[in-house]
Design an enzyme around this catalytic site. Structure first.
Site, PDB file in Angstrom:
ATOM      1  CG  ASP A  11      -1.883   1.176   1.222  1.00  0.00           C
ATOM      2  OD1 ASP A  11      -2.543   1.390   0.182  1.00  0.00           O
ATOM      3  OD2 ASP A  11      -1.969   1.882   2.232  1.00  0.00           O
ATOM      4  CG  HIS A  62      -1.825  10.255   4.824  1.00  0.00           C
ATOM      5  ND1 HIS A  62      -1.194  11.376   5.290  1.00  0.00           N
ATOM      6  CD2 HIS A  62      -1.930  10.411   3.472  1.00  0.00           C
ATOM      7  CE1 HIS A  62      -0.911  12.182   4.287  1.00  0.00           C
ATOM      8  NE2 HIS A  62      -1.358  11.637   3.163  1.00  0.00           N
ATOM      9  CG  HIS A 155      -6.318   5.336   5.039  1.00  0.00           C
ATOM     10  ND1 HIS A 155      -6.626   4.883   3.769  1.00  0.00           N
ATOM     11  CD2 HIS A 155      -7.504   5.500   5.671  1.00  0.00           C
ATOM     12  CE1 HIS A 155      -7.940   4.799   3.643  1.00  0.00           C
ATOM     13  NE2 HIS A 155      -8.493   5.176   4.785  1.00  0.00           N
ATOM     14  CG  ASP A 160      -4.246   0.778   5.347  1.00  0.00           C
ATOM     15  OD1 ASP A 160      -4.595   0.614   6.530  1.00  0.00           O
ATOM     16  OD2 ASP A 160      -4.538   1.795   4.692  1.00  0.00           O
TER      17      ASP A 160
END
Length: 244
Positions: A11, A62, A155, A160
């Protein structure tokens, strides 16, 4: 021997949504699977976006700020270690076109050839085929497969990737899918194609194994049962067998 199948579940986090408009990768996280089992190898790095500011909307997702990234290495400075980890095998991502667009943009800035789509597996596409018309975000899939994502407040590329690795195995046949053996794949020395959703079937013996209990052992067991009380379960079980 079964061929070694390497898959990189990965990711990225970025400064914004558009690689073509100059947004940059600021975080990469990845987990290595070998023959569909975690190898224990992982990769994680934060990257300096070289003057590209993090968009406020991306920051909300994030939480990675410009200040935090100011002393981090550039993509060019980590290219060797990136190649070592990503250089072979299949690349697995959720909404892979987004992540691959950014990775290839970074590579092409350095005069490198883009990574071929032949190496890329998109778990979002797999999920949409399996669950048409349903929500197929990573969080939705975690809930569907009972993968614990309670610690995912924002995130993060490595977290992730860890969640996606579990989701990917569920999407493609369940976490125990590789405990079976596919005889056709073994005979042709080819791995099961990743992402095809099949569960390998265990091979059956051409002839059953001979019974491990000899007549002598059975006779000794029968004599032992005689020493047990009348209500012993073994007596009832043995009597049931002797009537057939």
């Amino acid at each position: 021997m079964q061929e070694r199948l390497k898959e990189i579940i990965f990711d990225t986090e970025t400064t914004g949504l558009s690689a073509t408009d100059g947004d940059r990768i600021i975080e990469i996280g990845a987990i290595e699977l070998i023959n569909r089992f975690p190898s224990g190898n992982s990769y994680h790095v934060y990257l300096n976006p070289q003057g590209r500011d993090v968009h406020p909307d991306a920051l909300q997702i994030h939480g990675i700020s410009n200040e935090f990234l100011s002393d981090k290495k550039t993509f060019e400075q980590v290219l060797t270690e990136f190649d070592d980890f990503f250089g072979e095998g299949f690349l697995v991502a959720h909404n892979a076109s987004f992540d691959m667009g950014f990775l290839n943009a970074e590579l092409q800035r350095l005069g490198r050839t883009a990574i071929s789509n032949d190496r890329v597996i998109d778990t979002l596409q797999i999920a949409r085929r399996k669950f048409p018309g349903q929500r197929n975000s990573l969080d939705a899939l975690c809930n569907r497969f009972q993968v614990d994502n309670s610690h995912r407040e924002k995130h993060g590329a490595l977290l992730d990737s860890e969640l996606l690795a579990e989701v990917y195995l569920e999407l493609t046949g369940g976490r125990q899918a590789t405990l079976g053996l596919d005889e056709s794949k073994i005979s042709s020395n080819q791995p099961t194609s990743p992402g095809d959703g099949r569960v390998n079937q265990a091979r059956q013996r051409s002839e059953p194994l001979k019974p491990r209990l000899t007549e002598e052992v059975l006779a000794q067991h029968k004599e032992f049962i005689k020493t047990l009380g009348d209500d012993a379960i073994w007596k009832k079980t043995w009597a049931g067998k002797t009537r057939h």
